[in-house]
Write an enzyme that holds these catalytic residues in place. Structure first.
Site, PDB file in Angstrom:
ATOM      1  N   LYS A 105       0.856  -1.192   0.000  1.00 33.95           N
ATOM      2  CA  LYS A 105       0.000   0.000   0.000  1.00 33.95           C
ATOM      3  C   LYS A 105       0.894   1.246   0.000  1.00 33.95           C
ATOM      4  O   LYS A 105       1.949   1.261   0.644  1.00 33.95           O
ATOM      5  CB  LYS A 105      -0.892  -0.044   1.250  1.00 33.95           C
ATOM      6  CG  LYS A 105      -1.925   1.070   1.354  1.00 33.95           C
ATOM      7  CD  LYS A 105      -2.811   0.826   2.583  1.00 33.95           C
ATOM      8  CE  LYS A 105      -3.813   1.939   2.829  1.00 33.95           C
ATOM      9  NZ  LYS A 105      -4.633   1.660   4.034  1.00 33.95           N
ATOM     10  N   SER A 184      -9.641   1.755   3.172  1.00 34.89           N
ATOM     11  CA  SER A 184      -8.755   2.527   2.342  1.00 34.89           C
ATOM     12  C   SER A 184      -7.760   1.675   1.560  1.00 34.89           C
ATOM     13  O   SER A 184      -7.213   2.135   0.561  1.00 34.89           O
ATOM     14  CB  SER A 184      -8.000   3.552   3.199  1.00 34.89           C
ATOM     15  OG  SER A 184      -7.123   2.928   4.095  1.00 34.89           O
ATOM     16  N   SER A 208      -9.938  -0.689   7.324  1.00 30.65           N
ATOM     17  CA  SER A 208      -9.280  -0.475   6.027  1.00 30.65           C
ATOM     18  C   SER A 208      -8.600  -1.702   5.427  1.00 30.65           C
ATOM     19  O   SER A 208      -8.229  -1.683   4.255  1.00 30.65           O
ATOM     20  CB  SER A 208      -8.263   0.658   6.125  1.00 30.65           C
ATOM     21  OG  SER A 208      -8.932   1.901   6.072  1.00 30.65           O
TER      22      SER A 208
END
Ligand SMILES: *[C@@H]1O[C@H](CO)[C@@H](O)[C@H](O)[C@H]1NC(C)=O
Ligand SMILES: *[C@@H]1O[C@H](CO)[C@@H](O)[C@H](O)[C@H]1NC(C)=O
Ligand SMILES: *[C@@H]1O[C@H](CO)[C@@H](O)[C@H](O)[C@H]1NC(C)=O
Length: 507
Positions: A105, A184, A208
């Site tokens: 990420k 997210s 997330s």
């Protein structure tokens, strides 16, 4: 994109997804970490071939799915190096991630050609001092950093469409292109689901990892707070942030977990406190097919609501499967006298979060070697100066502004943090102790707040697809340090149900 266009693209992608990789001896699609290691050792696979496959997938799928922000320009060279070491029998890395391409990420720092921006244009060009703690561990384990995954920019701090960021654009769900991939850690979930990387890392503050794992039909592990280092991760709040794997199987996720847990001097207090939970011999020993046997599983009231009947029936079947495999499933438990009130109150987490965010983002920015922005105030100003790119008209930046108006941890924040502790003690912890539970289960990421406010772990496993083909998951949540038993239950459930199937790119 217009739906006709989506349909045409989807048809092509479905063909591509079915055909690619089949001509080789090694089956690249849905390849697991264990299959990859077997392929390396029996000579049918090299890291170079593996990286080429994923780069190819990214090249083909990313224009549509927008799961990857950046590809590592050194990925092929590093793969060739790993292959040469394997041929010579040299190199220091041992273990199951050696030579395996990993997508991180974009809020996880790497000190290499890749940028680390948390999806924000404001951080583009910033230079970090060192790899994030988890990235350093992955490299020591011999894993290859393939690139950075897109994310919902600033996670909870912009009320953005799930999966959108200024740098990454709008990530799409590979199962149903018109549906949200959630956030997210959207890119990590999408990339894992669509075979754009062998394994991926996401981060969670509240939901997330668990939500995008559920919506992209992958396995997500949200570890106990401090089990994985947060050093070098663009922060939201140290009270809740945690880094974890998002992968196609429980086994893959556990191999990744093994590689990234442990003490880090750069996140000493949290990783020091949690290191007592790390079992001798690692986590793969808990990949037990009969892992549900004898487990006590609670089903809290109030979470299995608002789902359609098909989905509810599927969850019911899953509870029956758990019982059949020897678990004691206790339904209709009250996690608190008034769940609605509890869930409303949990949002006092926002009070603490805003103040913690300002402190920790400013500390992150201060630790950079170079950065175009040096404070939260600079980021807000940057967004104001780039209203089109940051879509200020659509999203504004109310949470960033609210965070900026805080002034450290004062009486209000201390009271909120105390209240969260009480909610946990009188809520989840009390329930689990009273009924001697090994886990609670709930749909998707619905219990993420219960877990988030006290750093408890959770594992999401694919649970089914609705009539449109949109995925949903089931979450096993426990108390701090419960990873071993959560892995046993998640693995046993996965092996018994085998729900996951590759994405179909429906419009
Ligand atoms: C090598 O291992 C892969 C699994 O990763 C397997 O599919 C393949 O059949 C094996 N080939 C040989 C020649 O053993
Ligand atoms: C990192 O960002 C810079 C712009 O600041 C860009 O030129 C470079 O290509 C990016 N790196 C990668 C690997 O995409
Ligand atoms: C639970 O709490 C909510 C919010 O405080 C309140 O509106 C509701 O009436 C309460 N329900 C019960 C059954 O007490």
């Amino acid at each position: 994109m217009a739906s006709l266009q989506l349909q045409a693209v989807a048809a092509v992608l479905a063909l591509v997804a079915a055909g690619a990789g089949a001509a080789h001896g090694f089956e690249f699609h849905e390849a697991t970490v264990e299959a990859i290691q077997l392929g390396f050792s029996n000579g049918t696979l090299t890291s170079t071939a593996l990286v080429r496959f994923y780069l190819d997938q990214i090249g083909r799928l990313n224009p549509l799915l927008r799961a990857v922000i950046e590809v590592n320009p050194d990925a092929l060279r590093q793969a060739q190096h790993a292959d040469a070491e394997r041929r010579r029998g040299s190199g220091t890395a041992t273990g199951s991630l050696r030579g395996v391409p990993v997508l991180l990420k974009d809020n996880i720092a790497t000190r290499d050609a890749l940028n680390t921006t948390a999806g924000s244009l404001a951080l583009l060009g910033s230079v970090v001092k060192r790899d994030a703690g988890v990235a350093a561990r992955l490299r020591r384990a011999g894993a290859l950093v393939l690139g950075k995954a897109s994310l919902s920019e600033w996670a909870n701090f912009r009320p953005v469409e799930a999966g959108w960021s200024a740098r990454g654009g709008q990530a799409r769900n590979p199962y149903v292109l018109s549906s949200t991939p959630c956030g997210s850690s959207a890119g990590s979930g999408v990339a894992a689901a669509a075979n754009m990387a062998a394994v991926t890392l996401g981060t969670e503050t509240d939901g997330s990892i668990l939500c995008p794992s559920s919506f992209n039909s992958v396995v997500g592990i949200k570890p106990t707070l401090g089990l994985t280092s947060r050093a070098g991760v663009v922060p939201i709040t140290p009270l809740q942030d945690t880094v974890g794997p998002m992968c196609r199987t429980v086994s893959d996720a556990v191999h990744v977990l093994d590689a990234i847990v442990g003490y880090d001097t750069q996140d000493a207090a949290a990783t020091g406190a949690a290191s007592k939970y790390i079992p001798h011999g690692g986590y793969t020993q808990f990949l037990k097919k009969n892992g549900l046997k004898g487990k006590r599983i609670g089903v809290p009231n109030g979470f299995f609501q608002g789902y359609d009947q098909t989905q509810l029936n599927t969850y019911k079947q899953h509870l029956a499967t758990m019982r059949k495999l020897g678990a004691v499933v206790i339904e209709k438990l009250d996690v608190a006298a008034n769940l609605t009130a509890l869930l409303v109150e949990i949002y006092s987490e926002g009070i603490a979060m805003q103040a913690e965010f300002k402190l920790s983002i400013n500390a992150y920015l201060a630790d950079l070697v170079y950065s175009p922005v040096h404070s939260l105030a600079d980021i807000i100003a940057f967004n104001n100066n780039h209203p089109v790119e940051e879509r200020l008209k659509d999203f504004g930046q109310p949470d960033l502004i609210a965070a900026q108006s805080t002034n450290g941890i004062g009486p209000v924040e201390r009271a909120a943090i105390r209240r969260l502790k009480e909610l946990n003690t009188n809520g989840l912890e009390k329930l689990m102790m009273e009924h001697q539970l090994d886990a609670i289960v709930a749909p998707n990421s619905d219990i993420s707040s219960l877990l988030a406010i006290s750093g408890h772990p959770g594992i999401v496993v694919p649970a089914g697809y609705d009539e449109k083909g949109f995925p949903f998951g089931i979450c096993f949540g426990g108390l701090q340090g419960y990873e071993p038993r959560l892995i046993e239950m998640a693995y046993s459930f996965e092996q018994a149900t085998k729900v996951r199937r590759p994405p179909m790119f429906k419009p």
